[in-house]
Design an enzyme around this catalytic site. Structure first.
Site, PDB file in Angstrom:
ATOM      1  N   ILE A 129       0.856  -1.186   0.000  1.00 55.98           N
ATOM      2  CA  ILE A 129       0.000   0.000   0.000  1.00 55.98           C
ATOM      3  C   ILE A 129       0.888   1.231   0.000  1.00 55.98           C
ATOM      4  O   ILE A 129       1.709   1.408   0.910  1.00 55.98           O
ATOM      5  CB  ILE A 129      -0.939   0.020   1.222  1.00 55.98           C
ATOM      6  N   THR A 132       2.300   6.797   2.395  1.00 58.29           N
ATOM      7  CA  THR A 132       3.207   7.765   3.014  1.00 58.29           C
ATOM      8  C   THR A 132       4.247   8.297   2.038  1.00 58.29           C
ATOM      9  O   THR A 132       4.800   7.549   1.222  1.00 58.29           O
ATOM     10  CB  THR A 132       3.911   7.123   4.221  1.00 58.29           C
ATOM     11  N   PRO A 134       7.663  11.363   1.720  1.00 57.97           N
ATOM     12  CA  PRO A 134       8.655  12.032   2.568  1.00 57.97           C
ATOM     13  C   PRO A 134       8.117  13.248   3.323  1.00 57.97           C
ATOM     14  O   PRO A 134       8.558  13.539   4.429  1.00 57.97           O
ATOM     15  CB  PRO A 134       9.747  12.434   1.567  1.00 57.97           C
ATOM     16  N   ILE A 163       7.305   1.900   2.815  1.00 58.97           N
ATOM     17  CA  ILE A 163       6.304   1.010   2.216  1.00 58.97           C
ATOM     18  C   ILE A 163       6.595  -0.435   2.583  1.00 58.97           C
ATOM     19  O   ILE A 163       7.575  -1.033   2.124  1.00 58.97           O
ATOM     20  CB  ILE A 163       6.252   1.197   0.691  1.00 58.97           C
ATOM     21  N   ALA A 186      -9.662  14.865  -3.890  1.00 53.75           N
ATOM     22  CA  ALA A 186      -8.536  14.888  -4.825  1.00 53.75           C
ATOM     23  C   ALA A 186      -7.812  13.552  -4.894  1.00 53.75           C
ATOM     24  O   ALA A 186      -6.992  13.340  -5.785  1.00 53.75           O
ATOM     25  CB  ALA A 186      -7.551  15.979  -4.417  1.00 53.75           C
ATOM     26  N   PRO A 248     -10.779   0.378  10.137  1.00 50.98           N
ATOM     27  CA  PRO A 248     -11.014  -0.461  11.321  1.00 50.98           C
ATOM     28  C   PRO A 248     -10.420  -1.863  11.175  1.00 50.98           C
ATOM     29  O   PRO A 248      -9.852  -2.401  12.139  1.00 50.98           O
ATOM     30  CB  PRO A 248     -12.544  -0.498  11.414  1.00 50.98           C
ATOM     31  N   GLU A 250      -7.766  -2.702   9.371  1.00 45.82           N
ATOM     32  CA  GLU A 250      -6.315  -2.569   9.491  1.00 45.82           C
ATOM     33  C   GLU A 250      -5.888  -2.352  10.934  1.00 45.82           C
ATOM     34  O   GLU A 250      -4.933  -2.985  11.418  1.00 45.82           O
ATOM     35  CB  GLU A 250      -5.836  -1.403   8.628  1.00 45.82           C
ATOM     36  N   GLN A 287      10.591 -12.356  44.810  1.00 49.06           N
ATOM     37  CA  GLN A 287       9.271 -11.726  44.907  1.00 49.06           C
ATOM     38  C   GLN A 287       9.071 -10.671  43.830  1.00 49.06           C
ATOM     39  O   GLN A 287       7.987 -10.563  43.250  1.00 49.06           O
ATOM     40  CB  GLN A 287       9.094 -11.093  46.286  1.00 49.06           C
ATOM     41  N   GLY A 347      17.763  -9.266  32.239  1.00 48.14           N
ATOM     42  CA  GLY A 347      19.032  -8.609  32.508  1.00 48.14           C
ATOM     43  C   GLY A 347      19.753  -8.265  31.220  1.00 48.14           C
ATOM     44  O   GLY A 347      19.141  -7.911  30.212  1.00 48.14           O
TER      45      GLY A 347
END
Length: 385
Positions: A129, A132, A134, A163, A186, A248, A250, A287, A347
């Site tokens: 898809i 997005t 830059p 992408i 648009a 929704p 996605e 604990q 750790g």
């Protein structure tokens, strides 16, 4: 895999789905897990795994058989995501692939469905898809990639970034401006077949904090000619509506991956603290460890209950934008916290990439960004109040 979800079966599961889950689990264990380290090094999964998933019926599971899918429902898709995310597998971009297929199923012409969906279901085409850019992310009004009608083709110029599946995509649902206006009317979506396409170029596969096995890439379009017949739905200016209608779906997928990752992290941490010793006793006997695990288990159970409810709403066609946004932001925020708490119990080893918990931690960070940032999710929820 011994996870909390295996103890408490989700209400949407049934015996047939358990059989399906077993088949998916075997596939993931034999055809994905052994190759994950290599995939992370090469920054992409092997092409063969897509074809193998297609042969086994694990792609487009909720697409009707008429269009080459398995004919299942959202539960089958959920199982595919869960079995991968619990194991920290993030390279196989099936979620985006499925969303691309759903754009076609829900908004495409009959000719488009018959032409593209069977190939997606077989893994012959990998879906991506292209939204997005830059200079434009969450605010799609700022998109600059243009498509100008010239005879029977659209001429496309522009670029996309971040992408998912970009490097290997054979079909890109490309969001373009087909009008000079700066509003939702648009935008349109072109289904772009990339094979041997003049003017189309895949840029660098991006060097990311996590999700190293995912070929997230830049895409470039220079006077690329796309048949007008590939305009999704055949009508210009419907792009924003088409995108919003499937959000929704996605966002719930992202939330599902979040809770499954929590379950996987908890299972991995329980195994580690029972085996690892310090000061003459297992880490699990301290604990602080027990209390922290109690907190993690409780958060994970709450997340599972909420997401299971959302899955039920999705199956009934009742999942709304606000609820999906709640699921997306909260589950991914809790995913980050839970995995961080789990990593602390490892750790110094928790900081090593050879340990699953480390990879799960770095992979989880982007969950709060893509699919709409969590800040945008909160804005959408606020508008609904």
């Amino acid at each position: 895999m011994n996870t909390p979800a295996a103890v408490r079966r989700s209400p949407w599961m049934d015996d047939d789905l358990e059989i399906f889950r077993d088949a998916v689990s075997r596939f993931v264990e034999t055809e994905m897990v052994p190759h994950d380290a290599r995939w992370r090094e090469q920054h992409r999964v092997d092409r063969e795994v897509w074809l193998s998933a297609g042969r086994n019926g694990f792609l487009c599971t909720d697409i009707p058989e008429t269009y080459g899918g398995m004919g299942g429902d959202f539960r089958h898709e959920t199982i595919m995501y869960e079995e991968q995310c619990r194991r920290g597998l993030s390279g196989f971009g099936q979620g985006v692939h499925s969303i691309c297929a759903h754009y076609l199923l829900n908004h495409g012409t009959e000719e488009q469905k018959l032409r593209f969906l069977p190939k997606l279901a077989r893994g012959e085409l990998i879906g991506a898809i292209g939204i997005t850019e830059p200079a434009a992310g969450s605010d799609m009004r700022g998109l600059r990639t243009r498509a100008v009608l010239d005879g029977d083709d659209y001429v496309v110029n522009g670029s996309k970034i971040f992408i998912t599946n970009g490097g290997g995509a054979g079909l890109v649902a490309l969001v373009v401006k087909t009008d000079s206006a700066r509003d939702s009317k648009a935008l349109s979506i072109l289904m772009v077949e990339t094979a041997d396409l003049p003017g189309y170029r895949v840029g660098r596969v991006l060097d990311k904090m996590g999700m190293q096995a995912q070929d997230t890439a830049e895409l470039f379009f220079e006077n690329v000619r796309v048949p007008a017949a590939n305009l999704l739905g055949g009508v210009e200016g419907r792009g924003m509506y088409q995108l919003m209608a499937d959000l929704p779906y996605e966002r719930l997928l992202i939330a599902i991956c979040g809770v499954a990752a929590m379950e996987g992290a908890l299972a991995e941490t329980l195994r580690y603290v029972r085996e690892r010793k310090a000061f003459g006793q297992a880490i699990a006997d301290f604990q602080n460890t027990r209390f922290k695990l109690a907190e993690v288990a409780t958060t994970t159970r709450i997340a599972r209950s909420f997401i299971d409810d959302c899955i039920g709403q999705q199956l009934r066609g009742e999942l709304d934008t606000a609820t999906a946004s709640m699921a997306k932001w909260w589950a991914t925020d809790m995913q980050q916290k839970v995995i961080d708490d789990c990593l602390q119990l490892f750790g110094g080893y928790g900081y090593m990439n050879e340990y699953l918990i480390c990879r799960m931690f770095t992979d989880s960070r982007v969950q709060r960004i893509y699919g709409g940032t969590n800040e945008i999710m909160k804005e959408l929820i606020a508008r609904s109040l």
